[in-house]
Scaffold this active site. Structure first.
Site: not given
Length: 390
Positions: A143-144, A224, A255, A266, A268, A271
């Site tokens: 993906d990167g 993203n 934060d 899908t 960060y 998460s």
């Protein structure tokens, strides 16, 4: 007299209803004609004159414009290979692909810093400039690597992007739709003159760092997400003002906040408790990072909305970090803001299956969504008395 008036009124209603239906049908036909017109935006969302596009999201009244069918007008000739950096496996794979494409008569383009990885093979360095013709991008990695490929076409004056075909050679490859084990068959089909290629036009964001006095200081195009957060290691609770379409929504206390595309949902975003969203859904996700309020939940907004995240002049924070697709851009200082809008030029990614089936298979097979281990059988035909006798 009464019956005559009633009859006339009924005919009038029928006539008005017919006119409304006719005007609606005319509007639908006009919208469809606008989509099909040579000068419409349909012809501008994918780079180059070698590919035509037909929408799978075919309802002209909805005009979602995310799922499409690509057809080559002319066989692709200039093909860019983007590979995972400093990886022997992907370098070997890229060499095989480059040699195969050269034998097919294609001009093989590579990133300038990767030329040495191809040895004596004839490849052409590419700058991915706005004026350079690139018919197809072959992405080898995870993906990167796809994020990096998208970033190559992110100069301020860069227009539509070429179609991408992605082969998973990374650690996860959630957005890679094809396995490299069968790459020759896939490439034969992709390069075929009469091929009908399913593609998803993956939303990209335009992030602009602004000073209220100096204007735009920095811009980035994002596949993203954009993350605005307090600096690493700082104490206390960060506070940011959040606006949607110039309307004050809330003060982000925590934060930070994630502004994500469906493709980034899908990552960060997930998460931090955000929803997973199929890449064809035209929306933007707003997800707080460790909010101080339990009622501050993630939301989805229309992709045409413009989001502003502002660090107030009187903020106790001396600066805030802004990270675009994992890369940090200049910090927000008090009085600065980040304006995030949907880019006019999405990333066309070729799919293996129709609609969102690749994505649905990915969340179940790669992210193991709702995957459970062995459990009690739910066979309804078992003997109902078996457990009692045991």
């Amino acid at each position: 007299m009464y019956h005559a008036r009633k009859f006339a009124l009924r005919n009038c209603k029928r006539a008005i209803g017919g006119q409304l239906r006719a005007s609606t049908e005319a509007a639908a036909e006009a919208a469809a004609a606008a989509l099909a017109a040579p000068g419409s935006r349909r012809a501008e969302v994918v780079l180059g004159g070698r590919v035509s596009l037909e929408w799978e999201d075919s309802d002209p009244m909805l005009r979602l414009r995310r799922r499409a069918m690509l057809r080559w007008k002319h066989s692709p000739e200039r093909i860019l290979i983007v590979k995972k950096w400093k990886c022997k496996r992907t370098t070997a794979a890229a060499t095989f692909v480059a040699d195969w494409l050269s034998r097919k008569g294609c001009l093989v383009l590579v990133e300038a810093q990767s030329v040495a990885d191809y040895g004596k093979m004839k490849v052409t360095p590419s700058q991915c400039s706005a004026n350079e013709q690139i018919d197809l991008v072959v992405v080898l990695g995870g993906d990167g690597t796809l994020l990096h490929a998208s970033r190559l076409f992110s100069t301020p004056n860069h227009g539509p992007l070429p179609p991408c075909v992605t082969f998973g050679l990374g650690s996860l490859g959630f957005m890679a739709n094809f396995s490299f084990d069968k790459w020759t068959g896939v490439m034969d089909r992709v390069l075929h003159r009469d091929a009908h290629l399913r593609a998803t036009l993956r939303t990209r964001l335009l992030a602009e760092l602004k000073d209220e006095n100096a204007g735009v200081l920095h811009s980035a195009k994002v596949l993203n997400d954009v993350v605005v957060c307090q600096p690493t290691g700082s104490g206390g609770i960060g506070k940011f003002m959040l606006f949607v379409d110039k309307h004050s929504i809330t003060v982000v206390e925590g934060d930070g906040i994630i502004v994500s595309t469906p493709s980034g949902s899908t990552g960060y975003n997930m998460s931090c408790g955000g929803a997973m969203v199929a890449p064809s859904v035209p929306c933007t996700l707003l997800t707080p990072i460790a909010p101080s309020s339990l009622s501050f939940r993630p939301i989805l907004i229309n992709e045409q909305s413009v989001v502003d995240v502002v660090l107030p002049n009187k903020s106790r924070m001396h600066a805030a970090q802004c990270v675009c697709d994992g890369r940090r851009i200049p910090d927000l200082l008090p009085g600065y803001s980040v304006t995030i809008s949907t880019s006019k030029f999405p990333l066309p990614v070729i799919n293996l299956q129709q609609k969102d089936h690749d994505w649905l298979d990915g969340i179940t097979e790669k992210l193991l969504w709702n995957r459970r281990g062995a459990s009690q059988s739910d066979d309804l035909e078992d003997d109902p008395d078996e457990d009692e006798e045991t």
